[in-house]
Structure formats: structure tokens, C-alpha cells
Design an enzyme around this catalytic site. Structure first.
Site, PDB file in Angstrom:
ATOM      1  N   HIS A 126       0.780  -1.144   0.022  1.00 34.70           N
ATOM      2  CA  HIS A 126      -0.006  -0.110  -0.033  1.00 34.70           C
ATOM      3  C   HIS A 126       1.061   1.314   0.083  1.00 34.70           C
ATOM      4  CE1 HIS A 126      -4.359   1.304   0.968  1.00 34.70           C
ATOM      5  NE2 HIS A 126      -3.642   2.387   0.620  1.00 34.70           N
ATOM      6  N   GLU A 169      -4.099  -0.107  -5.550  1.00 37.18           N
ATOM      7  CA  GLU A 169      -4.082   0.871  -6.295  1.00 37.18           C
ATOM      8  C   GLU A 169      -3.046   1.119  -7.416  1.00 37.18           C
ATOM      9  OE1 GLU A 169      -5.910   4.458  -4.681  1.00 37.18           O
ATOM     10  OE2 GLU A 169      -7.726   3.162  -3.929  1.00 37.18           O
ATOM     11  N   GLU A 350     -12.730  -0.816  -0.627  1.00 32.63           N
ATOM     12  CA  GLU A 350     -12.522   0.663  -0.115  1.00 32.63           C
ATOM     13  C   GLU A 350     -13.627   1.267  -0.805  1.00 32.63           C
ATOM     14  OE1 GLU A 350      -9.033   3.184  -0.291  1.00 32.63           O
ATOM     15  OE2 GLU A 350      -7.643   1.514   0.154  1.00 32.63           O
TER      16      GLU A 350
END
Length: 444
Positions: A126, A169, A350
């Protein structure tokens, strides 16, 4: 018929309810127990990079208060907790033998979840790349993908976790970290950005292969922030611009993972701006398309574009100005993924909203806007499931107020308020609302 339309949305009994966090955003303790520096430590140290000069040095002090936070999770009745592992805690330089104290922290965390009957879902990356790897080229260096697979193997072998997420992401790393310079490592260079993109996806595939070979029965997949992209008006130019934007937002990441190829139109556009195609070696796309067991879907905002390809906002915007509130977009992207990339279960990893909130004199945190946002988006999930989208669960972002990257501590996404001076936790009204949804399985 009217009665059916007015009845509450009911989720399946086995639907998994959870909350998410990320290591650099909540842990603090950035120099303790052998943790090495990350790109975010370096980025935060440069004046002007982060609002108010903030950093994750202390964050929400989760490293020392994890038991208290696990109790919060249990009190809310959650069945899943999605967290990330800080690579610099496990390998301070990004390679070599593991740091035992780092592994021990995550073992305690996983054991604490098991004691509370909460299922862990761990994210391997992350955004907190070890700084020493960045010094050797970071994600522009193919070797970083190989190092990531070695790090992943250490984590897989050490931690009893069924569900894993590889890269959180990758698009945000590419866009904010390499194209716009607003995130670590802070570059503004399309040519470098898309080389990094390929190596991030390669890292995902390499780590996925390691898990499948060493731990059959466990599950792994990427966590992709997907932005449904729409034409802002009914012109051919806007429709063409929306398709192009969809390539950069969604197909650039979904197609190689699920179809084993990059979208031709997007790759052609990228190739006019840099050497990404030169870094795609024989066999790479076979690695990247290693079968995915679960897809983490992260949704915050749609993207509407006009005929010039410029983003246009057509709905209310949140405190985070990039976030356009449009629940229908979550429905649309879930249905679209099910249609275009069928066969893989999805988990919302999320979804949330930053609001300006604080503790009132009576001890309550009244965040009605967040409640409305969550209700509307969960309704969108429910409608997508009724339309055939295979969604297993939902994780609100975030469990705690935290370090919000370039915005420092100015934006609060948590359903639990954190006083950063005292580190006191105060569940917001949204936490109690979410607890009731989890308990009943219904939206009212």
C-alpha cells in the site's frame, strides 16, 4: 409492488462486512523495531510536499494500540479487517532476510483477529516502498518486481492468512506518484510512469504465482481503484474522450490481469509518450494474467469528460475535491466488471468519504453526511448484486481517521474519530449506523 420497492435492501447471510486501513496511514512508529525508511518517509520530509508538513511518523499510533483497535472492530461486529503490511518493517532495505520484530507485529495482529473471530485480509503493498529500492530505480526497475515476489513469499509463509491483496491501486502510484508528482516518489513524467505501471502489474503476477505454488487453497488478487468513465455530453467527441479515459482508468489494469493483454488503443497512446512497450518482455503478460481468485474493487468517484477530454463535475463534490459523489457509478462499475471480466468474485475493499467532523460537547461525532454516503453506496452494491454482480463483501474506508497522504491530517475518512494529540478513539455516529447494518444485514 410498492411494498417490495419500499422494503429494506437485505444482503445475503454470508455477505462479509469489514473495514480497511493501510500501514503508513495508521501505524506510526516509523523508526521502531528495525523498520527501514520508505518512499513516504522521504517524500514527507521535503517541505511543501504534504499539507502542514505532516507525516506518518505518529499517525494513529496503531503500532502500539492495535489491541484497542481490534476491540473496536469486534465491537462493531465486523467479520473482516483489511490492513496492509509495511514492506520496510519486513525487509528494511527491500531485500534480504526478514526483520523478526516486524513479522512478530503482524503475527500478533493476525492472532488478535483470530481471537475475536475476525477474518484478516492483508495487502502486501500500500505504497510504502522501501527507500533503498527507490534509490535503485523503484518501480521503473524490473528488479523491484522480483524483490516484491521474495517479500511476498516471506509474508505468505509467516502469516496464517487466507485472503491476500497484492498491489493497492497501482493506478494511483502511476498517476499521483509518477505523472502528477503529488504522491511519493513525486515525479512528473509520463514516460517513467508507464514503465512503472508495467512493473507494478508484473509484481502482482509474480506474487500471485508464489502463493498459488506454495499455498494452494489461499486466495489472492489486486486491489484496483476503478473509475467508471462517462461522456459529459451526448457528442461523438465526448464519447470518444470517455472511451480513451476509460482505457487509462480501467482497461489498462483490468485487461492485462484478466485477458493477458494491454488494450491496443491505450498502449498505442502510451507508446507515443514513452518506452513502456520496450519493457514488456516475452512471458510477462502470462505472469500478469496469473489466475485471480478475488478482485478488490475500490470506488470513490466517477469521471465525466467533455469532448476535449477535460474532466467535468456534474454532481456534488466532497471535501476531497477529486471525489464526486455519484453512487450510481459503483453499481455501474460492478455490473461492468461482471460482464467484461466474468468468473471472479469481487470484494469492495475501499469505499468512503472524508467529512469535516469533530467530537461535540456531549461526546458524539455527528457525521450524517457520511452515513448518507455509505447508505447510498451500499444500496448501489445491492442493486448491482441483484443484477448479477458477484460481490462477496464490503469494507468501509476507513476504520480510523488517519494520515491522508498529501493532505496530511486535514481530511478524516474514518468511522472512528482519532484525536491525534491524545490518540483517543471515539466511534462516530456512522460507526454505530454501520454496526446496525452489519448486525441486521439490512439497509433502512
Amino acid at each position: 409492488m410498492d411494498e417490495a420497492m419500499n422494503s429494506p435492501a437485505r444482503f445475503p447471510a454470508d455477505f462479509v462486512w469489514g473495514a480497511s486501513t493501510a500501514a503508513y496511514q495508521i501505524e506510526g512508529a516509523t523508526t521502531e523495531d528495525g523498520r527501514g525508511p520508505s518512499v513516504w518517509d522521504t517524500f514527507c520530509a521535503v517541505p511543501g510536499n504534504v499539507r502542514d508538513g505532516d507525516s506518518g511518523e505518529h499517525a494513529a499510533d496503531h503500532y502500539h494500540r492495535y489491541n484497542e483497535d481490534l476491540d473496536l472492530i469486534a465491537d462493531l461486529g465486523l467479520g473482516s479487517y483489511r490492513f496492509s503490511i509495511a514492506w520496510p518493517r519486513i525487509q528494511p532495505t527491500g531485500s534480504g532476510k526478514p526483520n523478526q520484530k516486524g513479522l512478530d507485529f503482524y503475527r500478533r495482529l493476525v492472532d488478535g483477529l483470530a481471537e475475536r473471530d475476525v477474518r484478516p485480509m492483508a495487502t502486501l503493498f500500500h505504497w510504502d516502498l522501501p527507500q533503498e529500492l527507490q534509490d535503485r530505480g523503484g518501480w521503473e526497475n524490473r528488479d523491484t518486481a522480483e524483490r516484491f515476489a521474495e517479500y511476498a513469499e516471506i509474508c505468505f509463509d509467516a502469516l496464517e492468512i487466507r485472503d491476500w491483496l497484492t498491489i493497492n491501486e497501482p493506478k494511483t502510484v502511476v498517476d499521483c506518484g509518477y505523472r502528477f508528482g503529488s504522491h511519493a516518489p513525486g515525479f512528473k513524467d509520463d514516460a517513467r510512469a508507464f514503465v512503472a505501471c508495467h512493473h507494478l502489474l508484473l509484481a502482482h503476477g509474480l506474487a500471485s504465482r508464489v502463493l498459488h505454488e506454495r499455498h494452494p487453497g489461499r486466495r489472492i488478487g489486486p486491489a484496483l481503484n476503478l473509475h467508471p468513465t462517462y461522456a459529459a455530453d451526448d457528442t461523438p467527441e465526448a464519447r470518444e474522450a470517455a472511451h480513451h479515459q476509460d482505457g487509462l482508468e480501467n482497461r489498462l489494469y483490468l485487461d492485462p490481469v484478466f485477458k493477458g493483454r494491454y488494450p491496443e488503443d491505450t498502449l498505442r497512446w502510451i507508446s507515443e509518450r514513452g518506452p513502456m512497450a520496450d519493457h514488456i518482455l516475452d512471458g510477462d503478460l502470462g505472469v500478469i494474467s496469473e489466475p485471480v481468485d478475488v478482485l478488490g474493487v475500490q470506488y470513490y468517484t466517477p469521471v465525466f469528460v467533455d469532448g476535449k477530454g477535460e474532466r467535468v463535475f456534474l454532481h456534488e463534490r466532497a471535501q476531497a475535491e477529486w471525489l464526486e459523489i455519484y453512487p450510481e457509478g459503483l453499481h455501474d462499475i460492478l455490473v461492468r466488471v461482471q460482464r467484461d471480466y466474468p468468473g471472479v468474485p469481487m470484494v469492495i475493499t475501499e469505499n468512503g468519504l472524508a467529512t469535516v467532523d469533530g467530537v461535540d460537547a456531549d461526546g458524539r461525532v455527528r457525521d450524517e453526511r457520511r452515513i448518507a454516503y455509505l447508505r447510498d453506496h451500499l444500496n448501489a452494491v445491492h442493486r448491482a448484486m441483484e443484477a448479477g454482480a458477484r460481490v462477496e463483501g464490503y469494507h468501509v474506508w476507513s476504520l480510523l481517521d488517519n494520515f491522508e497522504w498529501a493532505e496530511g491530517y486535514s481530511q478524516r475518512f474514518g468511522i472512528v474519530h482519532v484525536d491525534y494529540t491524545t490518540q483517543q478513539r471515539t466511534p462516530k455516529d456512522s460507526a454505530f449506523w454501520y454496526r446496525d447494518v452489519v448486525k441486521s444485514g439490512e439497509l433502512r
